[in-house]
Design a protein around this motif. Structure first.
Motif, mmCIF file in Angstrom:
data_model
loop_
_atom_site.group_PDB
_atom_site.id
_atom_site.type_symbol
_atom_site.label_atom_id
_atom_site.label_comp_id
_atom_site.label_asym_id
_atom_site.label_seq_id
_atom_site.Cartn_x
_atom_site.Cartn_y
_atom_site.Cartn_z
ATOM 1 N N ASN A 1 0.898 -1.247 -0.210
ATOM 2 C CA ASN A 1 0.169 0.124 -0.137
ATOM 3 C C ASN A 1 0.784 1.251 -0.053
ATOM 4 O O ASN A 1 0.598 2.221 -0.427
ATOM 5 N N TYR A 2 2.166 0.833 0.506
ATOM 6 C CA TYR A 2 3.013 2.342 0.764
ATOM 7 C C TYR A 2 3.841 2.295 -0.495
ATOM 8 O O TYR A 2 4.400 3.313 -0.928
ATOM 9 N N ILE A 3 4.530 1.248 -0.918
ATOM 10 C CA ILE A 3 5.351 1.000 -1.949
ATOM 11 C C ILE A 3 4.736 0.338 -2.976
ATOM 12 O O ILE A 3 4.719 -0.758 -3.046
ATOM 13 N N VAL A 4 3.980 0.911 -3.958
ATOM 14 C CA VAL A 4 3.142 0.388 -5.045
ATOM 15 C C VAL A 4 3.908 -0.281 -5.848
ATOM 16 O O VAL A 4 4.676 0.200 -6.681
ATOM 17 N N PRO A 5 3.739 -1.653 -6.176
ATOM 18 C CA PRO A 5 4.568 -2.163 -7.035
ATOM 19 C C PRO A 5 4.015 -2.087 -8.664
ATOM 20 O O PRO A 5 2.657 -1.969 -8.793
ATOM 21 N N ASP A 6 4.719 -2.436 -9.692
ATOM 22 C CA ASP A 6 4.203 -2.372 -11.060
ATOM 23 C C ASP A 6 3.867 -4.032 -11.407
ATOM 24 O O ASP A 6 3.027 -4.228 -12.000
ATOM 25 N N PHE A 7 4.579 -4.843 -10.754
ATOM 26 C CA PHE A 7 4.474 -6.303 -10.841
ATOM 27 C C PHE A 7 4.610 -6.882 -9.494
ATOM 28 O O PHE A 7 5.419 -6.622 -8.569
ATOM 29 N N VAL A 8 3.771 -7.800 -9.505
ATOM 30 C CA VAL A 8 3.804 -8.937 -8.101
ATOM 31 C C VAL A 8 4.070 -10.363 -8.808
ATOM 32 O O VAL A 8 3.432 -10.760 -9.634
ATOM 33 N N HIS A 9 5.136 -10.965 -7.887
ATOM 34 C CA HIS A 9 5.550 -12.416 -8.203
ATOM 35 C C HIS A 9 5.257 -13.260 -7.175
ATOM 36 O O HIS A 9 5.406 -13.000 -6.121
ATOM 37 N N VAL A 10 4.840 -14.391 -7.445
ATOM 38 C CA VAL A 10 4.592 -15.410 -6.152
ATOM 39 C C VAL A 10 5.673 -16.551 -6.561
ATOM 40 O O VAL A 10 5.610 -17.280 -7.721
ATOM 41 N N ILE A 11 6.406 -16.621 -5.470
ATOM 42 C CA ILE A 11 7.402 -17.741 -5.542
ATOM 43 C C ILE A 11 7.127 -18.982 -4.378
ATOM 44 O O ILE A 11 6.712 -18.713 -3.343
ATOM 45 N N VAL A 12 6.923 -20.044 -5.265
ATOM 46 C CA VAL A 12 6.863 -21.296 -4.527
ATOM 47 C C VAL A 12 7.696 -22.498 -4.742
ATOM 48 O O VAL A 12 8.228 -22.615 -5.813
ATOM 49 N N GLU A 13 8.468 -22.697 -3.669
ATOM 50 C CA GLU A 13 9.481 -23.893 -3.819
ATOM 51 C C GLU A 13 10.313 -23.566 -5.049
ATOM 52 O O GLU A 13 10.648 -24.576 -5.874
ATOM 53 N N GLY A 14 10.854 -22.414 -4.660
ATOM 54 C CA GLY A 14 12.167 -22.008 -5.691
ATOM 55 C C GLY A 14 11.768 -21.729 -7.034
ATOM 56 O O GLY A 14 12.768 -21.349 -8.003
ATOM 57 N N GLN A 15 10.569 -21.488 -7.452
ATOM 58 C CA GLN A 15 10.345 -21.295 -8.845
ATOM 59 C C GLN A 15 9.030 -20.082 -8.814
ATOM 60 O O GLN A 15 8.116 -19.927 -8.011
ATOM 61 N N ILE A 16 9.175 -18.978 -9.794
ATOM 62 C CA ILE A 16 8.021 -18.164 -9.746
ATOM 63 C C ILE A 16 6.875 -18.937 -10.594
ATOM 64 O O ILE A 16 6.918 -19.200 -11.703
ATOM 65 N N VAL A 17 5.866 -18.883 -9.597
ATOM 66 C CA VAL A 17 4.628 -19.748 -10.280
ATOM 67 C C VAL A 17 3.483 -18.776 -10.740
ATOM 68 O O VAL A 17 2.575 -19.387 -11.517
ATOM 69 N N LYS A 18 3.378 -17.486 -10.378
ATOM 70 C CA LYS A 18 2.550 -16.577 -10.978
ATOM 71 C C LYS A 18 2.894 -15.252 -10.696
ATOM 72 O O LYS A 18 3.832 -14.788 -9.921
ATOM 73 N N SER A 19 2.601 -14.564 -11.787
ATOM 74 C CA SER A 19 2.990 -12.957 -12.052
ATOM 75 C C SER A 19 1.612 -12.226 -12.335
ATOM 76 O O SER A 19 0.866 -12.552 -13.164
ATOM 77 N N GLY A 20 1.853 -11.009 -11.787
ATOM 78 C CA GLY A 20 0.668 -10.260 -12.139
ATOM 79 C C GLY A 20 0.797 -8.651 -11.701
ATOM 80 O O GLY A 20 2.039 -8.363 -11.313
ATOM 81 N N GLY A 21 -0.187 -7.963 -11.733
ATOM 82 C CA GLY A 21 -0.357 -6.631 -11.409
ATOM 83 C C GLY A 21 -0.407 -6.319 -9.666
ATOM 84 O O GLY A 21 -0.279 -7.433 -8.997
ATOM 85 N N LYS A 22 -0.410 -5.239 -9.184
ATOM 86 C CA LYS A 22 -0.555 -5.265 -7.691
ATOM 87 C C LYS A 22 -1.829 -5.767 -7.307
ATOM 88 O O LYS A 22 -1.874 -6.071 -6.104
ATOM 89 N N GLU A 23 -2.759 -6.104 -8.065
ATOM 90 C CA GLU A 23 -4.153 -6.576 -7.646
ATOM 91 C C GLU A 23 -3.793 -8.194 -7.230
ATOM 92 O O GLU A 23 -4.475 -8.545 -6.267
ATOM 93 N N LEU A 24 -2.599 -8.689 -7.679
ATOM 94 C CA LEU A 24 -2.327 -9.822 -7.243
ATOM 95 C C LEU A 24 -2.223 -10.267 -5.745
ATOM 96 O O LEU A 24 -2.551 -11.115 -5.057
ATOM 97 N N ALA A 25 -1.421 -9.282 -5.257
ATOM 98 C CA ALA A 25 -1.078 -9.244 -3.880
ATOM 99 C C ALA A 25 -2.412 -9.118 -2.816
ATOM 100 O O ALA A 25 -2.310 -9.833 -2.030
ATOM 101 N N LEU A 26 -3.393 -8.239 -3.441
ATOM 102 C CA LEU A 26 -4.845 -8.405 -2.641
ATOM 103 C C LEU A 26 -5.522 -9.771 -2.702
ATOM 104 O O LEU A 26 -6.051 -10.055 -1.703
ATOM 105 N N GLU A 27 -5.272 -10.390 -3.808
ATOM 106 C CA GLU A 27 -5.613 -11.629 -3.943
ATOM 107 C C GLU A 27 -5.090 -12.679 -3.012
ATOM 108 O O GLU A 27 -5.760 -13.510 -2.515
ATOM 109 N N LEU A 28 -3.749 -12.503 -2.943
ATOM 110 C CA LEU A 28 -3.147 -13.413 -2.004
ATOM 111 C C LEU A 28 -3.245 -13.198 -0.647
ATOM 112 O O LEU A 28 -3.538 -14.138 0.299
#
Lengths: 245, 384
Positions: free
Chosen positions: A209-236
């Motif tokens: 909310n304070y440092i607004v990202p251009d992209f959000v990536h989710v890392i699971v077991e050593g791999q990036i499994v999903k990428s998206g915009g800042k709305e992905l963080a809200l979904e997580l």
């Protein structure tokens, strides 16, 4: 600016990164989210050259240069900066002396003239005031006796002074109250520009909310499994990480 | 010829072999040699002199080169009618102590003799600024023996800050072909009631020197001592420090730093004796050992049974810069009193990799980062 290709890395024979790919352009802010042990901090340490991690395959290019062949200090000279999750205390090393040494070593690497004591004093006075770091704190040893919030602000101060091109913030929000978080985030946002990129590692959407990202990536077991915009963080925040496994 | 006596408390010398002291024929410089040296070194020594300083050349007091505050009374061995009452008192009290009787080879040699030089501060004399003592030893082609025998007596409420600089110069011979010399220091410091002494000793002798020192600090009630010992020079260095707290409320702080490289051997032996109630003592020793250097620290605190309310704290931290450097540490507490707060700790380790990486990640080259960490480690003691 940064390109990570199929990166595999171990710590003490245990594979942590299992084929990680990531591309970051100039001026972009990328948030990296994931569970404990997913490999976020491992990536941060590998980017800065920590030798206890072994890269077994893959490559990292920074402005086209092979980052993995460079020493940690050369990487800093090239413009990589890690704001540590747990800042290291340096008892007996004066804060201002340390910062001036680091700053002038980096300037030397970049072919720039070193700052004199007077020039540097002026710079540090101005930048530390913006972050609410007192002169008394600057007279102490690096991070020694600093509170959790002061340590994080000190990391941001170092970042401002060393003028990196890629800033990696490893859970810079951990242990911070809202007020301290705002000060740290303001410091980070002041540094955002078209030539400087950020990797923001965090568990919580709140920081974003304070440092607004251009992209959000989710890392699971050593791999990036999903990428998206800042709305992905809200979904997580809403669903957690289990649905991504 | 001077010879070492091996029969002194062998246990206290477990890490320093004295036998090599007898491998060379050490000879004290003659009066003629001293005079010639003094004439040669006069301009140099004069140029180094600051206000309030005292010069010893090969252990002998150079009156013409000393310009001490007139309130400091100086007695030379052959000039004083007898030992000062205070000095007699110190020696009499010390000679009853077991560890004094067997303290060192130096004491064996000189136990019954009054000091060659006594500095006496009368009651309530408080010297502003730092008094500097320059002890210059010269090397020659022949193994040389020099001895410093000094007593500093502070009467009630007297105050003194003293810096002792121990140096070497090669004047008669090329430094590379100079023979080793053996330098013995016997220093007694007597602090009467409420006296205050701040003493810093910089031992910066040549790296072929054999340096042995015995320093006795005897404190009466409410006196305050701060002693900082910095060891840089010498091939084999053995420092014995005895601190006797013999009056209620006496306080002492003793700091030591040894910085060794190549084959240097530094051995610090410390003995603090709480003989009165409500005294406090603090000892902090550090060592940095590179290459194949060897360090030793043996520190004991004794708190007598009849005393109450004493506090004592001792610590020894060591940094090894190579896998072949070695350090031996033996802290000892001998607590016979039930009402006491006393603790000790000792560490031996290598450079901290976390700290080094943190510095490198900020752009500081590895070598500079390592040097910064060593400097930081030493700073605490060097700047006392």
């Amino acid at each position: 600016m940064l390109e990570i290709k199929n990166l595999h890395a171990n710590i003490e024979q245990t594979e942590i990164l299992k084929g990680l790919n990531l591309k970051i352009g100039s001026g972009e802010v990328h948030a990296l989210m994931g569970l404990n042990g997913s490999g976020k901090s491992t990536l941060a340490n590998i980017l800065t050259g920590r030798d206890k991690y072994q890269v077994t395959s893959g490559e990292i290019l920074f402005y086209g240069k092979d980052l993995l062949t460079l020493t940690p200090e050369a990487r800093a000279g090239e413009g990589i900066f890690l704001a540590f999750q747990y800042s290291v205390e340096l008892p007996g090393v004066n804060e201002v002396y340390f910062l001036r040494t680091a700053c002038n070593e980096i300037r030397k690497y970049r072919g720039l003239a070193p700052y004199s004591i007077t020039e540097f004093a002026k710079i540090i006075k101005e930048k530390s005031a913006k972050l609410g770091l007192s002169e008394l704190m600057l007279s102490r040893s690096v991070n020694s006796g600093f509170s959790g919030g002061e340590k994080k602000r000190n990391e941001v101060l170092m970042m401002e002074i060393l003028e990196p091109k890629l800033c990696i913030l490893d859970e810079i929000d951990s242990g911070l109250d809202i007020d301290a978080l705002q000060v740290v985030a303001e410091g980070v946002n002041r540094l955002r520009n078209a030539d400087r990129s950020f990797i923001v590692i965090t568990h919580y959407q709140r920081l974003l909310n304070y440092i607004v990202p251009d992209f959000v990536h989710v890392i699971v077991e050593g791999q990036i499994v999903k990428s998206g915009g800042k709305e992905l963080a809200l979904e997580l925040e809403e669903k957690g990480y289990s649905w991504l496994k | 010829m001077i010879e070492a006596d091996y029969n002194i408390q062998q246990d206290n010398y477990r890490w320093t072999d004295l036998k090599h002291l007898n491998k060379a024929d050490f000879v004290a410089p003659t009066v003629a040699v001293q005079e010639k040296l003094l004439a040669e070194k006069l301009p140099l020594l004069q140029s180094q002199l600051a206000e309030n300083s005292l010069v010893l050349l090969n252990g002998k007091f150079c009156k013409n080169l000393s310009n001490l505050d007139r309130r400091i009374v100086i007695w030379e061995k052959n000039q004083q009618p007898a030992a000062t009452p205070a000095e007699i008192q110190i020696k009499a009290q010390l000679s009853q102590l077991d560890y004094y009787k067997q303290a060192s080879l130096i004491v064996q040699e000189n136990r019954e003799v009054v000091s060659d030089l006594v500095l006496y501060l009368p009651e309530q004399v408080q010297i502003e600024g730092r008094v500097k003592l320059i002890a210059l030893n010269t090397t020659s082609a022949q193994p040389r023996y020099t001895s410093v025998s000094l007593a500093i007596v502070l009467a009630k409420q007297a105050k003194l800050e003293l810096e002792e600089n121990l140096l070497t110069e090669s004047v008669e011979v090329n430094p590379l072909s100079a023979a080793p010399y053996w330098n013995n220091l016997i220093c007694h410091y007597y602090l009467a009631e409420a006296a205050s002494l701040k003493l810093k000793r910089l031992q910066n002798e040549t790296k072929t020197a054999l340096h042995f020192s015995s320093s006795f600090f005897y404190q009466k009630a409410n006196s305050i001592l701060q002693f900082t010992l910095l060891n840089y020079g010498g091939a084999t260095v053995r420092n014995e420090i005895f601190n006797i707290l013999d009056g209620p409320g006496a306080e002492s702080k003793i700091y030591g730093l040894s910085v060794a490289e190549a084959k240097q051997h530094f051995d610090n032996f410390l003995c603090v004796d709480h003989r009165a109630s409500h005294c406090s003592s603090y000892q902090r020793f550090k060592g940095v050992y590179a290459d194949t250097s060897v360090g030793a620290f043996q520190g004991s605190i004794t708190v007598r049974a009849e005393t109450q309310g004493n506090t004592a704290n001792q610590s020894c931290a060591n940094l090894l810069l190579s896998k072949t450097a070695r350090v031996n540490v033996l802290p000892q507490l001998k607590i016979w009193s039930k009402d006491v707060k006393c603790n000790h700790g000792a560490t031996v380790g290598y450079l901290n990799e976390e700290e080094i990486f943190y510095m490198c990640s900020r752009g500081i080259p590895l070598k500079v980062a390592q040097e910064l960490q060593v400097e930081a480690f030493k700073n605490e003691i060097e700047h006392k």
